[in-house]
Design an enzyme around this catalytic site. Structure first.
Site, PDB file in Angstrom:
ATOM      1  N   THR A  42       4.174  -5.213 -13.231  1.00  0.00           N
ATOM      2  CA  THR A  42       5.037  -5.394 -14.403  1.00  0.00           C
ATOM      3  C   THR A  42       4.296  -5.986 -15.592  1.00  0.00           C
ATOM      4  OG1 THR A  42       6.971  -5.628 -13.002  1.00  0.00           O
ATOM      5  CG2 THR A  42       7.122  -6.603 -15.187  1.00  0.00           C
ATOM      6  N   ASP A 131       2.449   0.550  -9.750  1.00  0.00           N
ATOM      7  CA  ASP A 131       3.505  -0.369  -9.357  1.00  0.00           C
ATOM      8  C   ASP A 131       3.089  -0.807  -7.956  1.00  0.00           C
ATOM      9  OD1 ASP A 131       5.936  -1.190  -7.906  1.00  0.00           O
ATOM     10  OD2 ASP A 131       6.961  -0.629  -9.747  1.00  0.00           O
ATOM     11  N   SER A 132       3.191  -2.084  -7.645  1.00  0.00           N
ATOM     12  CA  SER A 132       2.588  -2.535  -6.382  1.00  0.00           C
ATOM     13  C   SER A 132       3.299  -1.963  -5.160  1.00  0.00           C
ATOM     14  CB  SER A 132       2.516  -4.051  -6.316  1.00  0.00           C
ATOM     15  OG  SER A 132       3.779  -4.602  -6.104  1.00  0.00           O
ATOM     16  N   SER A 133       4.472  -1.373  -5.338  1.00  0.00           N
ATOM     17  CA  SER A 133       5.134  -0.713  -4.199  1.00  0.00           C
ATOM     18  C   SER A 133       4.332   0.502  -3.749  1.00  0.00           C
ATOM     19  CB  SER A 133       6.536  -0.250  -4.599  1.00  0.00           C
ATOM     20  OG  SER A 133       7.257  -1.344  -5.079  1.00  0.00           O
ATOM     21  N   THR A 163       4.255  -7.878  -8.429  1.00  0.00           N
ATOM     22  CA  THR A 163       4.689  -8.994  -7.571  1.00  0.00           C
ATOM     23  C   THR A 163       5.247  -8.500  -6.232  1.00  0.00           C
ATOM     24  OG1 THR A 163       6.849  -8.939  -8.643  1.00  0.00           O
ATOM     25  CG2 THR A 163       5.241 -10.514  -9.498  1.00  0.00           C
TER      26      THR A 163
HETATM   27  N1  ASN Z   1       7.732  -3.489  -9.262  1.00  0.00           N
HETATM   28  C1  ASN Z   1       6.811  -4.411  -9.848  1.00  0.00           C
HETATM   29  C2  ASN Z   1       5.532  -4.335  -9.022  1.00  0.00           C
HETATM   30  O1  ASN Z   1       5.450  -4.915  -7.968  1.00  0.00           O
HETATM   31  C3  ASN Z   1       7.390  -5.797  -9.863  1.00  0.00           C
HETATM   32  C4  ASN Z   1       6.595  -6.827 -10.670  1.00  0.00           C
HETATM   33  O2  ASN Z   1       5.414  -6.737 -10.853  1.00  0.00           O
HETATM   34  N2  ASN Z   1       7.238  -7.879 -11.128  1.00  0.00           N
HETATM   35  O3  ASN Z   1       4.593  -3.675  -9.416  1.00  0.00           O
END
Ligand code: ASN
Length: 614
Positions: A42, A131-133, A163
């Site tokens: 993000t 995106d970390s997912s 995150t």
């Molecule tokens: N969906 C985002 C990620 O993990 C969430 C974030 O970074 N706050 O890439």
């Protein structure tokens, strides 16, 4: 501090430079370098069609416009871009805090530190940004390899990351990074850095300041003013800036008015081996969460090949139903066939123990107690341990039960002497009418660094041992930031150097002059110590290597063979020219030092042969 960078100094003539007036204690201590690896998340996202997604090639440009994250004037004056490239930025100079200044140099020992170092940081942006997912174990490997490649060029590393899976990546990197001596800090944000109200700026700034200033040899996670051990965290909140929790370990540092490092908690290196990254990971691992009424067929299906390692998330302090032989049998069958199953609690805080009958049945089924590890840490540890091809099943199980990187708390029953047991500190405390634990600790922290340095000076390992038993941290420096390892390196006490390296000392510690123990050992010509420090991963900085030529020429002029040998062992290039463009060989020839010429020719040709594998 441009003095320190010959190429930057040369380039100054082509810049519209003005005089640099950075009041630094010494030129070589003036800048720290941090590599920022931007993987996505993000922090750098923008809105497209009402959803957030990463945007390529925008982050550096965005940061350039933020004065708290980049000082364009300093960059221009010091020819930063010409020297380090367009993706390099520099933090503004922090204003010295008046309270801290008035307290004087002993602040270092009070764990509160301010700096006047410039943090120069270079951004390496991944393509695509994720995106970390979307992260996989391959992405962890890529991050690890990039750190390994750049390890010697930077003082610390910051990984920008989403995150959602940051706790997994932090845990995995903590195991993959073997014999780590420098800080690696993951951070990101809940709101993009481009938004008016966001947490990205503070998180990036805090991570950079810590990575550039402190030798914390750990993979950490920095979020909402706190630095955590990376393999202790879990994401607990989707809607708060305070998104992470480290339920079983207090933060390693807090960044409030001051940055306060809790050095007692920071992991202490215990190795004389060099840093390396192990990117081999086993993907046949999984997480299984118990729930009332889970069927044995679900458990059976989950444990089928190719599954090799499972984290079973159990109830409370590691419990499972003891009235379900069908379930326990499936678990036992799997462990008998070589699947490693780790027992971790579903609770956020606390540890597994065999205090209930419902816990003991799992031990009987062959599960390994996971202590207070987070499921994220246990899973990535399994992945790392199962990839060690040369280890047999028993050795792997043993490794899983051990504390490898501070991911689980030690069993403290019958542990070491505590501070109040120490007669020495007690006597001083009594004479100063001090009794509470915090005051005792403050006395210990103020007294022990100079005592440890004194012991290092005379090579007294027993005295260091006694100080360690008081709970003293043998890697803390004195008023000049000189650690016992610096002193022992100057004196050439090889055994003591070995002892310190095995008990927490860092080869990367810099004193107020910017010198490392390696610089000291080279200056005082202690060959054995230089060799050991190099084996442990010590290295000269890029600038030191660039400037070595002048020193080599003066050693050549005076016929100092020993000095030249030691510089060579320490990693210097003997062909490096001095300030006037002459190499050591040319100087030796001109000065008629035939022995030196022969020696240098021999050494250089030997090195060339090695390179070409002859
Ligand atoms: N969906 C985002 C990620 O993990 C969430 C974030 O970074 N706050 O890439």
């Amino acid at each position: 501090n441009v003095q320190r960078h010959p190429s930057r100094r040369r380039k100054l003539s082509s810049c519209n430079s003005i005089e640099i007036t950075d009041p630094v204690t010494s030129p070589s201590a003036a800048e720290a370098r941090v590599l920022v690896i931007n993987t996505g998340g993000t922090i750098g996202m923008t809105l497209h069609d009402d959803v957030l997604a990463p945007k390529a090639n925008a982050f550096v440009k965005g940061l350039r416009k933020l004065p708290i994250l980049h000082d364009e004037g300093y960059a221009q004056q010091t020819c930063l871009y010409e020297y380090y490239g367009e993706n390099t930025l520099v933090l503004p100079k922090p204003a010295a805090h008046p309270d801290l200044l008035s307290l004087g140099p002993s602040k270092e020992n009070k764990r509160v530190v301010y700096t006047n170092k410039r943090i120069v940081y270079t951004i390496l942006e991944y393509n695509p940004l994720l995106d970390s997912s979307n992260m996989t174990t391959d992405d962890w490997g890529r991050i690890g390899k990039d750190i390994e490649k750049n390890y010697e060029s930077f003082d610390g590393f910051v990984i920008l990351h989403g995150t959602d899976t940051m706790a997994y990546t932090a845990s995995a990197l903590s195991f993959m990074c073997e014999h780590l001596g420098k800080p690696i800090i993951l951070t990101g944000s809940q709101v993009p850095i481009y938004e008016m109200r966001n947490d990205g700026r503070d998180n990036l700034l805090g991570a950079l300041l810590i990575a550039g200033q402190f030798v914390i040899p750990e993979v950490c996670l920095y979020f909402y003013n706190k630095l955590y051990r990376g393999n202790r965290v879990t994401k607990v909140d989707t809607g708060s800036f305070n998104a992470f929790s480290s339920p079983n370990l207090a933060p390693l540092a807090t960044a409030e008015v001051d940055i306060t490092i809790n050095w007692d908690t920071v992991w202490r290196a215990n190795t004389t081996a060099k840093f390396q990254v192990s990117t081999e990971l086993n993907r046949n691992v999984g997480l299984l969460r118990l729930f009332p009424g889970i069927t044995s067929s679900t458990v059976k299906a989950f444990l089928q090949p190719p599954m090799q390692g499972v984290v079973l998330e159990t109830y409370g302090s590691g419990n499972a139903p003891d009235n379900r032989p069908d379930l326990l049998e499936e678990l036992k069958k799997a462990t008998d066939s070589g699947v490693i199953i780790i027992n971790c609690t579903q609770c956020l805080r606390g540890t597994v123990s065999a205090s209930y009958a419902t816990g003991k049945v799992l031990m009987d089924a062959g599960l390994i107690a996971g202590g207070d590890m987070t499921p994220e840490a246990a899973l990535s540890k399994l992945s790392y341990v199962l990839a060690k091809k040369d280890l047999k099943l028993d050795a792997r199980k043993k490794m899983m039960a051990q504390n490898l990187r501070g991911e689980m708390s030690a069993d403290l029953a019958g542990a070491k002497l505590c501070l109040s047991d120490s007669r020495f500190i007690q006597v001083i405390a009594k004479s100063l009418s001090i009794s509470c634990k915090e005051e005792l600790e403050a006395i210990r922290d103020a007294l022990t660094p100079p005592l440890a340095c004194a012991a290092a000076k005379i090579g007294d390992i027993e005295a260091l041992e006694a100080l360690k038993e008081m709970g003293s941290n043998l890697c803390l420096g004195d008023y000049d930031g000189r650690t016992p390892l610096h002193i022992a390196a100057c004196e050439g006490h090889l055994k003591l150097v070995q002892y310190l390296l095995s008990h927490g000392a860092s080869v990367y510690a810099k004193d107020r002059y910017g010198d490392t123990p390696l610089c000291n050992a080279v200056r005082f010509k202690h060959k054995g110590v230089v060799k050991l420090l190099r084996k442990t991963g010590a290295h000269f900085s890029r600038e030191e290597l660039e400037e070595a030529g002048t020193e080599l020429c003066s050693l050549a002029a005076s016929g100092d063979l020993d000095g030249l040998k030691i510089w060579s062992i320490a990693g210097a290039d003997l062909n490096k020219p001095g300030y006037d463009g002459q190499t050591a060989i040319q100087v030796a020839q001109a000065a008629g030092k035939k022995e030196v010429v022969a020696f240098l020719v021999h050494l250089i040709s030997n090195k060339t042969k090695k390179v070409f594998g002859e």
